[in-house]
Design an enzyme around this catalytic site. Structure first.
Site, PDB file in Angstrom:
ATOM      1  N   GLU A 116       1.232  -1.104   0.354  1.00 38.22           N
ATOM      2  CA  GLU A 116      -0.097   0.088  -0.103  1.00 38.22           C
ATOM      3  C   GLU A 116       1.085   1.163  -0.035  1.00 38.22           C
ATOM      4  OE1 GLU A 116      -4.011  -1.798   2.111  1.00 38.22           O
ATOM      5  OE2 GLU A 116      -2.339  -0.738   3.661  1.00 38.22           O
ATOM      6  N   CYS A 129       3.082   7.618   1.398  1.00 39.26           N
ATOM      7  CA  CYS A 129       4.243   7.116   2.862  1.00 39.26           C
ATOM      8  C   CYS A 129       4.320   5.902   1.622  1.00 39.26           C
ATOM      9  CB  CYS A 129       2.982   6.879   3.284  1.00 39.26           C
ATOM     10  SG  CYS A 129       3.069   5.584   4.531  1.00 39.26           S
ATOM     11  N   CYS A 136       6.755  -7.520   7.767  1.00 41.09           N
ATOM     12  CA  CYS A 136       7.577  -6.774   8.230  1.00 41.09           C
ATOM     13  C   CYS A 136       8.423  -8.543   8.748  1.00 41.09           C
ATOM     14  CB  CYS A 136       7.498  -5.729   9.117  1.00 41.09           C
ATOM     15  SG  CYS A 136       8.487  -5.124  10.143  1.00 41.09           S
ATOM     16  N   CYS A 140       6.181  -5.434  16.210  1.00 41.06           N
ATOM     17  CA  CYS A 140       5.708  -4.613  16.946  1.00 41.06           C
ATOM     18  C   CYS A 140       4.689  -4.967  17.933  1.00 41.06           C
ATOM     19  CB  CYS A 140       5.940  -2.865  16.237  1.00 41.06           C
ATOM     20  SG  CYS A 140       7.704  -2.783  16.101  1.00 41.06           S
ATOM     21  N   CYS A 143       1.440  -2.917  15.425  1.00 45.78           N
ATOM     22  CA  CYS A 143       1.254  -2.815  14.449  1.00 45.78           C
ATOM     23  C   CYS A 143      -0.022  -3.325  13.757  1.00 45.78           C
ATOM     24  CB  CYS A 143       2.428  -2.374  14.099  1.00 45.78           C
ATOM     25  SG  CYS A 143       2.877  -2.094  12.332  1.00 45.78           S
ATOM     26  N   GLY A 195       7.139  -2.643   6.705  1.00 47.84           N
ATOM     27  CA  GLY A 195       8.695  -2.674   6.350  1.00 47.84           C
ATOM     28  C   GLY A 195       9.465  -1.749   7.449  1.00 47.84           C
ATOM     29  N   SER A 227      11.294   6.122   8.280  1.00 48.07           N
ATOM     30  CA  SER A 227      11.721   5.860   9.963  1.00 48.07           C
ATOM     31  C   SER A 227      11.885   4.718   9.981  1.00 48.07           C
ATOM     32  CB  SER A 227       9.516   6.233   9.898  1.00 48.07           C
ATOM     33  OG  SER A 227       9.551   5.583  11.444  1.00 48.07           O
ATOM     34  N   SER A 249      11.342   5.415  15.630  1.00 49.53           N
ATOM     35  CA  SER A 249       9.156   5.023  16.379  1.00 49.53           C
ATOM     36  C   SER A 249      10.232   4.580  17.824  1.00 49.53           C
ATOM     37  CB  SER A 249       9.144   3.429  15.498  1.00 49.53           C
ATOM     38  OG  SER A 249       8.800   3.910  14.502  1.00 49.53           O
ATOM     39  N   PHE A 250      10.122   5.688  18.765  1.00 50.59           N
ATOM     40  CA  PHE A 250      10.736   5.453  20.036  1.00 50.59           C
ATOM     41  C   PHE A 250       9.668   4.418  20.937  1.00 50.59           C
ATOM     42  CE2 PHE A 250      12.971   6.854  23.607  1.00 50.59           C
ATOM     43  CZ  PHE A 250      14.384   6.969  23.344  1.00 50.59           C
ATOM     44  N   HIS A 251       8.337   5.941  20.930  1.00 51.94           N
ATOM     45  CA  HIS A 251       6.919   4.875  21.655  1.00 51.94           C
ATOM     46  C   HIS A 251       7.534   4.746  23.491  1.00 51.94           C
ATOM     47  CE1 HIS A 251       5.527   5.292  17.693  1.00 51.94           C
ATOM     48  NE2 HIS A 251       6.184   3.543  17.124  1.00 51.94           N
ATOM     49  N   ASN A 326      -3.700   4.262  16.084  1.00 55.25           N
ATOM     50  CA  ASN A 326      -4.460   3.955  15.015  1.00 55.25           C
ATOM     51  C   ASN A 326      -5.297   2.613  15.347  1.00 55.25           C
ATOM     52  OD1 ASN A 326      -5.101   6.459  13.308  1.00 55.25           O
ATOM     53  ND2 ASN A 326      -2.856   6.214  13.512  1.00 55.25           N
ATOM     54  N   CYS A 369      -0.910   5.228   9.795  1.00 55.25           N
ATOM     55  CA  CYS A 369       0.039   4.918   9.960  1.00 55.25           C
ATOM     56  C   CYS A 369      -0.423   3.173  10.702  1.00 55.25           C
ATOM     57  CB  CYS A 369       0.485   5.869  10.943  1.00 55.25           C
ATOM     58  SG  CYS A 369       2.435   7.265  10.199  1.00 55.25           S
TER      59      CYS A 369
HETATM   60  N1  SAH Z   1       9.394  -0.222  10.417  1.00 56.33           N
HETATM   61  C1  SAH Z   1       9.132   1.409  10.622  1.00 56.33           C
HETATM   62  C2  SAH Z   1       8.379   1.939   9.332  1.00 56.33           C
HETATM   63  C3  SAH Z   1       7.113   1.853   9.336  1.00 56.33           C
HETATM   64  S1  SAH Z   1       5.638   2.139  11.057  1.00 56.33           S
HETATM   65  C4  SAH Z   1       9.299   2.048  12.279  1.00 56.33           C
HETATM   66  O1  SAH Z   1       8.910   1.087  12.810  1.00 56.33           O
HETATM   67  O2  SAH Z   1       9.274   2.855  12.457  1.00 56.33           O
HETATM   68  C5  SAH Z   1       6.298   4.493  10.416  1.00 56.33           C
HETATM   69  C6  SAH Z   1       5.120   4.880  11.748  1.00 56.33           C
HETATM   70  O3  SAH Z   1       4.009   4.273  12.014  1.00 56.33           O
HETATM   71  C7  SAH Z   1       6.096   3.709  12.819  1.00 56.33           C
HETATM   72  O4  SAH Z   1       6.645   4.812  14.233  1.00 56.33           O
HETATM   73  C8  SAH Z   1       5.435   3.148  13.591  1.00 56.33           C
HETATM   74  O5  SAH Z   1       5.557   2.567  14.672  1.00 56.33           O
HETATM   75  C9  SAH Z   1       4.094   3.767  13.482  1.00 56.33           C
HETATM   76  N2  SAH Z   1       2.416   2.889  13.600  1.00 56.33           N
HETATM   77  C10 SAH Z   1       2.419   1.500  13.307  1.00 56.33           C
HETATM   78  N3  SAH Z   1       2.123   1.225  14.021  1.00 56.33           N
HETATM   79  C11 SAH Z   1       0.575   2.087  13.999  1.00 56.33           C
HETATM   80  C12 SAH Z   1      -0.689   2.339  14.539  1.00 56.33           C
HETATM   81  N4  SAH Z   1      -1.449   1.796  14.921  1.00 56.33           N
HETATM   82  N5  SAH Z   1      -0.415   3.485  15.320  1.00 56.33           N
HETATM   83  C13 SAH Z   1      -0.419   4.868  15.245  1.00 56.33           C
HETATM   84  N6  SAH Z   1       1.314   4.667  14.615  1.00 56.33           N
HETATM   85  C14 SAH Z   1       1.498   3.866  14.506  1.00 56.33           C
HETATM   86 FE1  SF4 Z   2       7.609  -3.039  11.317  1.00 50.79          FE
HETATM   87 FE2  SF4 Z   2       7.480  -0.683  11.609  1.00 50.79          FE
HETATM   88 FE3  SF4 Z   2       5.710  -1.883  12.488  1.00 50.79          FE
HETATM   89 FE4  SF4 Z   2       7.042  -2.600  13.882  1.00 50.79          FE
HETATM   90  S1  SF4 Z   2       5.942  -0.463  13.274  1.00 50.79           S
HETATM   91  S2  SF4 Z   2       6.732  -4.621  13.304  1.00 50.79           S
HETATM   92  S3  SF4 Z   2       9.362  -2.102  12.493  1.00 50.79           S
HETATM   93  S4  SF4 Z   2       6.528  -2.040  10.244  1.00 50.79           S
END
Ligand code: SAH
Ligand code: SF4
Length: 393
Positions: A116, A129, A136, A140, A143, A195, A227, A249-251, A326, A369
């Protein structure tokens, strides 16, 4: 650690060979590899660099796909090119447009896999984007992509191809001879789709080099943001070999919580990640790093977390992007309340950092995202759900 070893492939200067009986696709070759490929198919070595430059401009600056239209090349040479090569892009199989103008494309790549791509129009920019992998390797927990196994890395051509199909759809390839238009619909790229880009480093690098090339797609490196979830050993290479903006992606603010959200933290923890980030702005000559922080109700969103975050990043030029979670069907978390997000943002802001709260876009078409996932995978899930409902599952 749940992730597998990175799959990488260096395509810098290796001439591309045709697939069995087919034509060689030129999209995604570096300039050097394009020259080598032309030579391997009979272009005299002395001419190859110049011819590669001309073909490059047609493909990436003007969006031309047909060799017959490359009018500064001799007719016989154009016919030769036609015999050996093609300019092939991923196929757009569907397009959805949100009520807020966000567009989500589903594109099909070789092998029938789908990824996508999301276009987000804003007042002062248009951001695309893009994805770097199908699925992936990382898992996480918040995600949606992370629930889908890695299918394969995208090639450089498939990565830059996402930009090209979006430009097709936005109809903004320049016309030769026309005045230069600075107000581009597609002005920014974020590698925030499906990814982990740093587990597909070489292909991402080659694709971004094409996107930044002054005789190609011509996006400034400051308008490209990669990212990463925190692949520490590749962060220095990103600064040195790509030089784009970095988002991380610190979180979470403790290893305990981050281990549970971003499992790569078990391999490279917060301290190791921060060390790599401290060096990034200088090596890449970029002003600051974006810290992405997903707001999960009751998990990582306390005032104490905000204060810890500010302490951790001390000394790093940074912006903290707060992402309201999200939600997706079956997600194990809830989004923090607006009041909680604002209180969190306020603490960070008072400590001297920009702390924008990201407005979720394209929610009605599941384009936000972390919600991206291939349609085939979703279709399989929904078929399973239907079967279960019908008592068949
Ligand atoms: N794999 C890379 C890039 C893709 S994810 C990474 O993890 O950074 C892009 C961003 O979306 C990252 O910051 C990820 O943590 C965030 N993300 C993933 N799932 C999400 C969700 N359900 N709600 C909000 N942000 C999310
Ligand atoms: Fe992969 Fe980024 Fe999603 Fe983590 S947040 S599972 S690294 S796409």
């Amino acid at each position: 650690m749940t992730n597998k070893a990175p799959i990488t492939q260096d395509v810098m200067t290796i001439p591309r060979k045709p697939p069995e009986g087919g034509k060689v696709n030129l999209v995604g070759l570096t300039r050097a590899a394009l020259s080598e490929t032309l030579i391997a198919h009979g272009t005299p070595e002395k001419q190859a660099r110049m011819r590669a430059g001309q073909i490059w401009q047609w493909i990436y600056q003007w969006g031309v796909r047909d060799f017959a239209a490359m009018t500064n090349l001799a007719k016989a040479y154009r016919a030769e090119l036609e015999d050996h090569f093609e300019v092939a892009l991923p196929e757009v199989v569907s397009k959805q447009v949100s009520t807020d103008g966000t567009r989500k494309y589903l594109v099909r790549i070789t092998g029938g896999h789908e990824v996508e791509v999301v276009y987000i129009p804003e007042a002062d920019r248009g951001t695309l984007c893009i994805s770097s992998q199908v699925g992936c390797t990382l898992t996480c927990s918040f995600c949606h992509t992370g629930t889908q196994k890695l299918v394969r890395n995208l090639t450089a051509g498939e990565i830059v191809g996402q930009i090209m199909v979006a430009r097709d759809d936005l109809n903004e390839w320049p016309v030769p001879g026309a005045p230069k238009d600075e107000t581009r619909l597609l002005s920014n790229i974020v590698l925030m789709g499906m990814g982990e880009p740093l587990y597909n480093f070489e292909n991402v690098r080659d694709a971004m080099k094409i996107a930044m090339d002054p005789e190609g797609i011509q996006l400034s490196r400051r308008r490209i943001t990669l990212s990463t979830s925190g692949v520490v050993p590749e962060i220095h290479r990103t600064a040195a070999e790509i030089g784009c903006m970095l988002a991380v992606s610190f979180h979470a603010t403790t290893d305990e919580v981050r281990d549970g959200l971003v499992p790569i933290n078990k391999k490279w923890n917060i301290a190791a990640l921060l060390d790599a980030l401290r060096a990034y702005p200088k090596v890449s000559n970029s002003e600051r790093i974006t810290f992405e922080y997903v707001m999960l109700n009751g998990i990582n969103d306390s005032d104490e977390d905000a204060r810890r975050l500010v302490k951790l990043i001390e000394g790093i030029p940074a912006k903290i992007n707060l992402i309201p979670f999200n939600e997706w069907p079956g997600a194990p978390y809830k989004r923090s309340s607006n009041n909680r997000i604002r209180a969190f943002a306020d603490i960070i802001y008072k400590a001297g950092y920009a702390s924008p709260i990201r407005t979720p876009r394209g929610e009605d078409i599941m384009a936000a995202c972390g919600q991206l996932k291939s349609a085939t995978e979703r279709a399989r899930k929904s078929r399973a759900a239907i079967a279960a409902e019908a008592g068949l599952g």
